[in-house]
Design a protein around this motif. Structure first.
Motif, short mmCIF file in Angstrom:
data_model
loop_
_atom_site.label_atom_id
_atom_site.label_comp_id
_atom_site.label_asym_id
_atom_site.label_seq_id
_atom_site.Cartn_x
_atom_site.Cartn_y
_atom_site.Cartn_z
N GLY A 1 5.11 -14.86 -13.14
CA GLY A 1 5.69 -16.15 -12.84
C GLY A 1 4.77 -17.32 -13.13
O GLY A 1 5.19 -18.48 -13.09
N GLY A 2 3.49 -17.04 -13.44
CA GLY A 2 2.56 -18.10 -13.78
C GLY A 2 2.86 -18.68 -15.16
O GLY A 2 3.48 -18.02 -16.00
N ASP A 3 2.43 -19.91 -15.40
CA ASP A 3 2.70 -20.54 -16.69
C ASP A 3 1.46 -20.50 -17.57
O ASP A 3 0.43 -19.93 -17.22
CB ASP A 3 3.21 -21.97 -16.51
CG ASP A 3 2.21 -22.87 -15.80
OD1 ASP A 3 1.02 -22.48 -15.70
OD2 ASP A 3 2.61 -23.96 -15.36
N ALA A 4 1.56 -21.14 -18.74
CA ALA A 4 0.47 -21.10 -19.71
C ALA A 4 -0.79 -21.78 -19.20
O ALA A 4 -1.89 -21.48 -19.66
CB ALA A 4 0.91 -21.75 -21.02
N ALA A 5 -0.64 -22.70 -18.26
CA ALA A 5 -1.80 -23.39 -17.71
C ALA A 5 -2.62 -22.46 -16.82
O ALA A 5 -3.80 -22.70 -16.58
CB ALA A 5 -1.36 -24.62 -16.92
N GLU A 6 -2.00 -21.40 -16.34
CA GLU A 6 -2.65 -20.51 -15.37
C GLU A 6 -2.98 -19.15 -15.95
O GLU A 6 -4.06 -18.60 -15.71
CB GLU A 6 -1.74 -20.34 -14.16
CG GLU A 6 -2.25 -19.37 -13.11
CD GLU A 6 -1.26 -19.21 -11.96
OE1 GLU A 6 -1.59 -18.47 -11.02
OE2 GLU A 6 -0.17 -19.81 -12.01
#
Length: 353
Positions: free
Chosen positions: A288-293
């Motif tokens: 569920g994390g995005d590319a920033a994470e």
């Protein structure tokens, strides 16, 4: 497969129409060579939007409607609902998926218009194709690599980090694409006189045959690239090749599976699983994390670009190695490869193990 999903149990209308426009779009994505992971990502976003349209108390008109009847205001309302629940970069990504869906369906004549056209123009944020990402130092990456001990996993991780190539390009490497001194195998003519180098071709296309084998991914380079192999990567590759299972394919892939489907060429999904498994163990990846994470194979390409560019101060060489530069720049570095590219690369590339 994602493209087989039909909520009402009915098949699409075939060439004459799309009874389930989302399934229709996903099916065409399959034909265009998109990976299952990409199709799954699109389906998840598009089905969420479909559910939004089908819930009267969530959409602005208070009615139930299919995606084909969505208006600009419906799209804007959904994006507004997303804000605050996901990161801004994720909002932008979801908007880009929806825009791509409507643009395609309009282009093939299934929909009369694209309600996302004005929405994208009116959005406060631009759709960010290179969002802010986790800042990992070279020292932290050295510690990460030290924990990756499985020969295949280690070879994949170090190759991605030291070359900046895409996961699909790594999967498509055949032994003929790798020139290592002190090894005895035939290589491509493009590697003549370029010992300790990797050749990345623009030719492989997902689903099409290349060097006698149907490929699991496409190489997205516009032009061929020869990437130097430093002593560290050479050592890791030789350690891997010494224990690599005998390839099933006559194409002699460099990276083959060691778990299920023993000896078969690795796929982008396998590479993604390997990287994210190790990243999760370090707290660098979560579902569920995005590319920033999240740290993924594509993050390694970002890491390579950022750190090598900062160390060399030469954007041209980094762009050449990434394979995404204009012809004039590529020609400059192609003709001066031995004197310039390898010299700058070896003098500046970071050590990882």
């Amino acid at each position: 497969m994602a493209s087989e999903h039909h909520p009402d149990g009915e098949e699409g209308d075939g060439e004459g129409g799309a009874g389930d426009p989302i399934a229709y779009f996903l099916q065409d994505m399959t034909y265009h060579g998109k990976t299952e992971r990409t199709r799954d990502a699109y389906e998840r976003v598009l089905r969420e939007f479909e559910a939004f349209l089908g819930t009267p108390d969530r959409n602005p008109m208070g009615t139930t409607k299919p995606p084909s009847a969505a208006t600009r205001r419906d799209c804007m309302a959904w994006i507004h609902e997303l804000r605050g629940s996901v990161a801004e970069s994720t909002v932008a990504t979801y908007a880009s998926y929806l825009h791509r869906f409507y643009a395609y369906m309009n282009q093939v004549g299934e929909f009369d218009s694209n309600p996302m056209t004005l929405v994208v123009e009116e959005m406060d944020e631009r759709i960010d194709t290179n969002p802010t990402r986790r800042d990992i130092s070279v020292d932290a990456m050295v510690s990460f690599v030290a924990d990756v001990t499985h020969p295949l996993d280690r070879a994949i991780v170090v190759t991605l980090l030291k070359t900046g190539m895409r996961a699909g390009e790594l999967c498509n490497l055949d032994l003929r694409d790798v020139s290592l001194s002190d090894t005895d195998h035939a290589t491509r003519p493009q590697l003549d006189g370029k010992a300790d180098s990797i050749y990345v071709s623009p030719e492989p296309t997902v689903g099409e045959e290349c060097n006698g084998e149907r490929r699991p991914a496409s190489n997205k380079r516009k032009r061929e690239t020869v990437i130097p192999v430093d002593g560290e990567l050479k050592r890791v590759l030789k350690q891997w090749l010494a224990v690599r299972p005998d390839p099933i394919s006559p194409a002699d892939p460099v990276f083959t599976t060691t778990r299920e489907n023993w000896g078969q060429r690795v796929t982008p999904d396998i590479v993604h699983h390997i990287v994210t498994k190790h990243a999760s163990e370090r707290g660098w990846h979560r579902r569920g994390g995005d590319a920033a994470e999240n740290v993924t194979p594509h993050y390694f390409r970002h890491f390579f670009t950022t750190h090598l560019r900062d160390r060399t101060g030469d954007r041209g060489i980094v762009k050449y190695l990434r394979g995404d530069v204009a012809e004039d720049i590529i020609d400059t570095y192609t003709h001066n490869w031995g004197d310039r590219v390898r010299e700058v690369y070896e003098a500046n590339v970071y050590s990882l193990c």
